[in-house]
Design a protein around this motif. Structure first.
Motif, PDB file in Angstrom:
ATOM      1  N   VAL A   1       0.843  -1.196   0.000  1.00  0.00           N
ATOM      2  CA  VAL A   1       0.000   0.000   0.000  1.00  0.00           C
ATOM      3  C   VAL A   1       0.879   1.246   0.000  1.00  0.00           C
ATOM      4  CG1 VAL A   1      -1.719   1.300   1.316  1.00  0.00           C
ATOM      5  CG2 VAL A   1      -1.945  -1.173   1.096  1.00  0.00           C
ATOM      6  N   GLY A   2       2.032   1.159   0.630  1.00  0.00           N
ATOM      7  CA  GLY A   2       2.949   2.294   0.681  1.00  0.00           C
ATOM      8  C   GLY A   2       3.318   2.825  -0.695  1.00  0.00           C
ATOM      9  N   GLU A   3       3.406   1.927  -1.686  1.00  0.00           N
ATOM     10  CA  GLU A   3       3.769   2.341  -3.045  1.00  0.00           C
ATOM     11  C   GLU A   3       2.733   3.268  -3.668  1.00  0.00           C
ATOM     12  OE1 GLU A   3       5.900  -0.903  -5.603  1.00  0.00           O
ATOM     13  OE2 GLU A   3       4.388  -1.910  -4.358  1.00  0.00           O
TER      14      GLU A   3
ATOM     15  N   HIS B   1       0.029   7.622  -1.697  1.00  0.00           N
ATOM     16  CA  HIS B   1      -0.224   9.008  -2.115  1.00  0.00           C
ATOM     17  C   HIS B   1      -1.318   9.087  -3.187  1.00  0.00           C
ATOM     18  CE1 HIS B   1       2.512   7.686  -5.274  1.00  0.00           C
ATOM     19  NE2 HIS B   1       2.283   8.798  -5.954  1.00  0.00           N
ATOM     20  N   VAL B   2      -1.414   8.060  -4.034  1.00  0.00           N
ATOM     21  CA  VAL B   2      -2.453   8.012  -5.063  1.00  0.00           C
ATOM     22  C   VAL B   2      -3.814   7.780  -4.401  1.00  0.00           C
ATOM     23  CG1 VAL B   2      -3.328   6.731  -7.065  1.00  0.00           C
ATOM     24  CG2 VAL B   2      -0.875   7.225  -6.875  1.00  0.00           C
ATOM     25  N   LEU B   3      -3.859   6.803  -3.479  1.00  0.00           N
ATOM     26  CA  LEU B   3      -5.108   6.509  -2.770  1.00  0.00           C
ATOM     27  C   LEU B   3      -5.589   7.734  -2.005  1.00  0.00           C
ATOM     28  CD1 LEU B   3      -4.323   2.941  -1.326  1.00  0.00           C
ATOM     29  CD2 LEU B   3      -5.399   3.535  -3.503  1.00  0.00           C
ATOM     30  N   GLU B   4      -4.667   8.413  -1.356  1.00  0.00           N
ATOM     31  CA  GLU B   4      -5.002   9.606  -0.579  1.00  0.00           C
ATOM     32  C   GLU B   4      -5.572  10.715  -1.466  1.00  0.00           C
ATOM     33  OE1 GLU B   4      -1.798  11.622   1.694  1.00  0.00           O
ATOM     34  OE2 GLU B   4      -2.702  10.550   3.391  1.00  0.00           O
TER      35      GLU B   4
ATOM     36  N   LEU C   1     -13.380   5.781  -1.499  1.00  0.00           N
ATOM     37  CA  LEU C   1     -12.432   5.632  -2.600  1.00  0.00           C
ATOM     38  C   LEU C   1     -13.144   4.990  -3.776  1.00  0.00           C
ATOM     39  CD1 LEU C   1      -9.363   6.110  -3.013  1.00  0.00           C
ATOM     40  CD2 LEU C   1      -8.995   3.754  -2.304  1.00  0.00           C
ATOM     41  N   ASP C   2     -12.981   5.565  -4.973  1.00  0.00           N
ATOM     42  CA  ASP C   2     -13.610   5.014  -6.173  1.00  0.00           C
ATOM     43  C   ASP C   2     -12.516   4.593  -7.159  1.00  0.00           C
ATOM     44  OD1 ASP C   2     -15.464   4.210  -8.006  1.00  0.00           O
ATOM     45  OD2 ASP C   2     -16.409   6.162  -8.271  1.00  0.00           O
ATOM     46  N   ILE C   3     -11.715   3.628  -6.722  1.00  0.00           N
ATOM     47  CA  ILE C   3     -10.652   3.073  -7.566  1.00  0.00           C
ATOM     48  C   ILE C   3     -10.992   1.630  -7.873  1.00  0.00           C
ATOM     49  CG2 ILE C   3      -8.239   2.345  -7.648  1.00  0.00           C
ATOM     50  CD1 ILE C   3      -7.456   4.823  -6.168  1.00  0.00           C
ATOM     51  N   ILE C   4     -10.971   1.296  -9.170  1.00  0.00           N
ATOM     52  CA  ILE C   4     -11.217  -0.075  -9.601  1.00  0.00           C
ATOM     53  C   ILE C   4      -9.880  -0.689 -10.006  1.00  0.00           C
ATOM     54  CG2 ILE C   4     -12.387  -1.558 -11.283  1.00  0.00           C
ATOM     55  CD1 ILE C   4     -14.310  -0.103  -9.375  1.00  0.00           C
TER      56      ILE C   4
END
Length: 173
Positions: free
Chosen positions: A16-18, A21-24, A57-60
């Motif tokens: 998740v660390g990778e 910043h994108v997820l945030e 979060l709306d990431i697929i």
């Protein structure tokens, strides 16, 4: 859905660390995102799924097949999405993705493990990709390879690119 951000990664997101910043960033701006990679760790899938189910979060997460049919998926998605592929072969790190440089497509739909992207601004880039594939096909005398080139051309021509998807994916990005 409409106006979907697309991130293409030729690699596996192992922690998740990778992509924290994108997820945030996507949690903050509430934008939709399609993330296409070669693989995900269980931790990454669990984090995305938990936050998706919470509505934060709306990431697929989509999985580009590693078989012969799927080996060129990212190369064909790149011009369709007008997006570069993040690749360790180019010395790039997933953790260095700049959220301000992520491409947005007009529309992305997922149905029966098939991704359809509609992105009018990429028409010229897609035509150029089709031309490159046609040239490779013309210089090829291996029947199986010619069939793969034909399939790629057909997929690009119809704006449908088939990719394997995770189990908990909705029908509309």
């Amino acid at each position: 859905g409409h106006d979907v951000s697309v991130i293409l990664i030729d690699g596996i997101i192992e922690s998740v660390g990778e992509i924290h910043h994108v997820l945030e960033a996507f949690s903050k701006n509430k934008d939709k995102c399609l993330l296409v990679t070669r693989g995900y760790s269980e931790e990454v899938i669990a984090t995305i799924a938990t936050n998706f189910n919470r509505g934060t979060l709306d990431i697929i997460p989509a999985l580009a097949k590693g078989d012969l049919d799927g080996i060129n998926i990212l190369a064909d998605l790149s011009p369709t999405c007008l997006s570069d592929v993040v690749s360790s072969l180019k010395g790039e790190l997933i953790s260095s993705i700049d959220v301000n440089d992520i491409s947005v497509v007009q529309k992305a739909n997922i149905s029966n493990s098939c991704l359809q992207i509609i992105n009018e601004p990429s028409r010229i880039a897609v035509k150029a990709q089709i031309k490159r594939i046609q040239e490779m096909r013309e210089n090829c005398d291996i029947t199986d390879k010619v069939e793969l080139y034909n399939k790629r051309i057909m997929n690009l021509s119809s704006n449908n690119i088939e990719i394997n998807l995770g189990h908990d994916v909705g029908d509309d990005v």
